[in-house]
Design an enzyme around this catalytic site. Structure first.
Site: not given
Ligand code: 26W
Length: 804
Positions: A565-566, A571, A673, A677
């Site tokens: 994951k990232r 995390k 998610t 998987k």
């Molecule tokens: C503005 C910078 C930025 C970019 C992307 C802030 C936040 C994000 C996303 C909201 C980060 C993200 O990918 N969140 C993830 O979304 C998934 C799908 O709903 C969730 O399963 C993850 O828990 C959540 O971290």
């Protein structure tokens, strides 16, 4: 396809191209030799391209017919607006959906080519960071399979998510120029080009009928050219569309400067325009307030809405009375939230609707999904920047806010603090626009992505709004597509499941529960042996990847323990590292009675500017290096960091995993998610009470899940008196782990490099409270290890995880 009468004709079945091996073989040869001008011994990319074009031809009639179907004004259409679509590879997905895998393999066999090798030539379309982007891609897949009229709108980034290399243990980023070789899966539709405006100023005037009007003048224009990507449904004749915009300069834009004699400036201006879709921002949790990012957001919103309004007018003229009944816009987080103001602008300034008519439409068509509770991820744009870049949009936002705050005042008379808190415009530390509030005010629906997360939104972040509009708030727990994540990624297990319960589960996952009766081993000896054999061959495939990418030997009998994951502090990859060091200590002190051999795989990119996350990657790599070459350790423990984790790596990883690490601090992971998987591929989860883990636990039962750690309220209760140093002092194992870390054992050649990481865990203000969960984590890890030694029982639990 153009907007003329002729495109109203639906193509008949007879128009479809044959899909037998002979036909595929013929077309492949024609594309390779006569279209691409290559031969069999060429760079294998062209083999991939020739096969993709062959397959794409066979999608075209369904694609066109689906498009026409969606134009019929009988149903509500949804538009998924997202800055990210992390779609990964397409070829294998279409082969599966069209049921032409076997024929294609046979056709390739005729040229002594392996279908699998050809598929591996396809670069991942890495147009997203992580969960949010991949969710968008999974939704598109599922909507096509469910025959839902859903169109995705996104950006065609020239450079996707950076490629991650590991040099001396450190992450090094390299641009991902995924479009350098042509992309056979996109179709340019220049005829639907839109114009997007930036800058300039506004002018207010009264028209001939005495109505107040606004003009947005002296703007710079950028062209938005759509590239359509097909999204095929599973064996149902549906092909939906993902429309991605590319930014280019207008000719006039260049000509003015050119005529004024400044050719270089005119070319620079062209570059400026094209920069908008040049690169994906690689942050997935903290906003950086960059002008280019706001340009991207507005570019997407404006081009998409204009495109939709244009299509509406083709059928309905200027009658917008039914628009809200037939269209809905899903905002994937706040990234496209400027769409709220842009739709108002289009309806008022361009289509001359009244404010009230425009607001009625906007607030009944917009819906907002929140994906994170982390405060640092909440987007705020400085009013100054907005004013310069999008002056007309800012005016509209001010007007929306003024009307909204009157409502707040009526609801809470005299409560000025409430008005300050809820204002779309934040007045403290330099004015800014709170995009989440704009999204909430402008939407009829606000959802979180797992039950806990949606609950926390109501109680915390959006509490005031929930009190005002409880009916807007709801939950939509995330999901993932079983087509890509089981049927495509895990063919052996897929065949095995289908042999027992039929293959209806592939397009209707609720049917997977028919597998439950097969979890008991008594009458299902053969099935259990086959289940284990499938897992084993998937583990062999992953072991080969790990050997190739990391040079580490994974023994397939070991328990495969995976966290991909990232990389982010919340995390808690660091908690995983503490456990690894603890196991290493146990081996060194000979505490290995009833040992379970373990291979730990960790992978994930860190945002390029995120120091702690990058240093964590370095720590993982250093710990891996020391452990892997310690002869005393041998097969008891292996650790590898897989570079450049992406969608196509997960397709190999998930089917091969025994233990799935989902160990975020409770309350921080909105859903997750990856957890799904892994589970559907028969992995057991070791996880905290967080995000969708909770729903996974509910579904599979606590006997089949390794739960540990503080719950949300316990985390919050502990914060006030959190004292990691005394927790460390009181725990011999943890003390030994920190002792080894602090002794420089893992960084002899680079003293001090882990000081900041170690200090962060010992800080009483550590937001992620890693140390607090150590004891309960290593205890449950021990239980997982013990459970793994009883393979019969483990297999039962594995089947239950898939079945639930
Ligand atoms: C503005 C910078 C930025 C970019 C992307 C802030 C936040 C994000 C996303 C909201 C980060 C993200 O990918 N969140 C993830 O979304 C998934 C799908 O709903 C969730 O399963 C993850 O828990 C959540 O971290």
């Amino acid at each position: 396809m153009n907007d003329t009468q002729d495109d109203l004709c639906v193509l008949p079945e007879t128009e479809k191209l044959p899909t037998d091996a002979k036909a595929l073989e013929h077309d492949f040869r024609r594309y390779l030799i006569h279209h691409l001008g290559r031969f069999l011994g060429c760079n294998p990319h062209y083999l991939y391209e020739a096969l993709s074009l062959t397959v794409r031809d066979r999608i075209m009639t369904d694609w066109r017919n689906t498009w026409l179907q969606h134009r019929l004004p009988k149903q509500r259409r949804a538009y998924y607006l997202s800055l990210e679509f992390l779609i990964g590879r397409a070829l294998g997905n279409h082969l599966l959906n069209m049921d032409i895998e076997e024929q294609s393999a046979e056709a390739m066999q005729k040229f002594s080519l392996s279908l699998e090798e050809i598929q591996s030539e396809e670069p991942d379309a890495g147009l997203g960071n992580g969960g949010l982007g991949r969710l968008a891609a999974c939704f598109m897949d599922s909507c096509a399979t469910l025959k839902l009229p859903v169109l995705g709108y996104g950006l065609r980034y020239e450079y996707g998510m950076f490629r991650q290399h590991i040099q001396n243990g450190y992450q090094v980023e390299e641009p991902d120029h995924w479009l350098r070789d042509t992309n056979p899966w996109e179709l340019e539709r220049a005829e639907y080009t839109q114009r997007v405006h930036f800058g300039g100023h506004t002018e207010h005037f009264t028209n001939r009928r005495g109505e107040p009007r606004t003009r947005w003048l002296n703007t710079e224009e950028v062209l938005a050219i759509p590239f359509d990507v097909p999204v095929s449904g599973y064996r149902n004749g549906v092909v939906n569309t993902l429309r991605l915009w590319k930014a280019t300069a207008t000719d006039e834009f260049n000509l003015d400067e050119f005529n004024a004699g400044s050719y270089p400036e005119s070319v620079a201006a062209k570059n400026d325009a094209e920069h908008i879709t040049m690169v994906l921002y690689p942050n997935d949790s903290s906003e950086n307030g960059k002008e280019l990012r706001l340009r991207q957001q507005y570019f997407l919103a404006s081009a998409s809405l204009q495109d939709i309004v244009r299509q509406w007018e083709m059928v309905h003229g200027d009658d917008y009375s039914n628009f809200a009944a037939q269209n809905v816009f899903q905002l994937n987080d706040t990234h496209p939230a400027i769409a709220v103001a842009e739709l108002m602008r289009i309806l008022i300034d361009d289509k001359h609707l009244s404010w009230d008519q425009a607001w009625e439409i906007t607030s009944n068509t917009m819906a907002y999904t929140n994906h994170t509770l982390l405060p640092e991820a909440l987007e705020r744009w400085s009013v100054k920047l907005f004013e310069r870049l999008l002056p007309r949009l800012l005016e509209i936002i001010f007007d929306i806010n003024a009307i909204f705050l009157k409502q707040v005042a009526i609801h809470w008379p005299g409560d000025s603090d409430r008005r300050r808190r809820m204002s779309i415009i934040e007045e403290d530390h330099g004015k800014s626009v709170r995009m989440a509030y704009l999204a909430i005010v402008g939407s009829f629906s606000v959802n979180g992505v797992a039950e806990l997360h949606s609950d926390l939104l109501k109680k915390g972040l959006f509490r005031d709004f929930y009190e005002l509009w409880p009916e807007k708030f709801n939950n939509k727990t995330n999901g993932v597509t079983p087509r890509r994540w089981i049927a495509h990624a895990n063919p052996e297990m897929t065949a095995l499941i289908s042999s027992k319960i039929g293959d209806g589960w592939i397009s209707d996952l609720s049917q997977i529960e028919k597998l439950k009766p097969f979890a008991g081993s008594a009458n299902n000896k053969l099935f259990h042996a086959q289940w284990q054999a499938a897992k084993r061959s998937n583990k062999t495939r992953l072991a080969e990847l790990v050997k190739k990418e990391c040079g580490v030997d994974f023994a397939v009998d070991s328990m495969f323990d995976v966290q991909v994951k990232r990389t982010h502090e919340y995390k808690r990859q660091l908690l995983n590292v503490l456990h690894i060091i603890h196991l290493y200590n146990r081996i060194r002190r000979g505490d290995t009675l009833d040992w379970t051999n373990r291979c730990v795989l960790i992978g994930g990119k860190a945002a390029p500017g995120y120091f702690m996350a990058k240093r964590t990657i370095k720590l993982i790599n250093n710990v891996a290096e020391i452990i892997n070459c310690d002869p005393e350790v041998g097969d008891k423990l292996k650790v590898a960091f897989l570079p450049n984790y992406r969608v196509s790596s997960m397709e190999v990883i998930a089917p091969a995993t025994d233990l799935s690490e989902q160990i975020s601090t409770a309350g921080k992971e909105a859903s997750g998610t990856g957890n799904m998987k892994f589970m559907m591929n028969g992995a057991l989860t070791i996880g905290t009470y967080d995000g969708a883990n909770i729903e996974i636990l509910d579904a599979v039962g606590s006997d089949n899940f390794f739960l540990f750690g503080l719950k949300v309220d316990e985390v919050e209760a502990m914060r006030a008196h959190y004292d990691p140093e005394s927790i460390i002092a009181a725990d011999e194992d943890l003390k030994a782990v920190f002792h080894l870390l602090e002794s420089g054992h893992f960084n002899i050649e680079e003293p001090g490099i882990f000081d900041a990481v170690i200090a962060s865990m010992k800080d009483p203000h550590d937001p992620w409270m890693t140390v607090a969960d150590f004891r309960s984590y290593i205890e449950i890890q021990q239980q997982a290890a013990n459970a793994y030694r009883d393979q019969q029982h483990w297999t039962r639990m594995s089947i239950m995880n898939t079945a639930c």
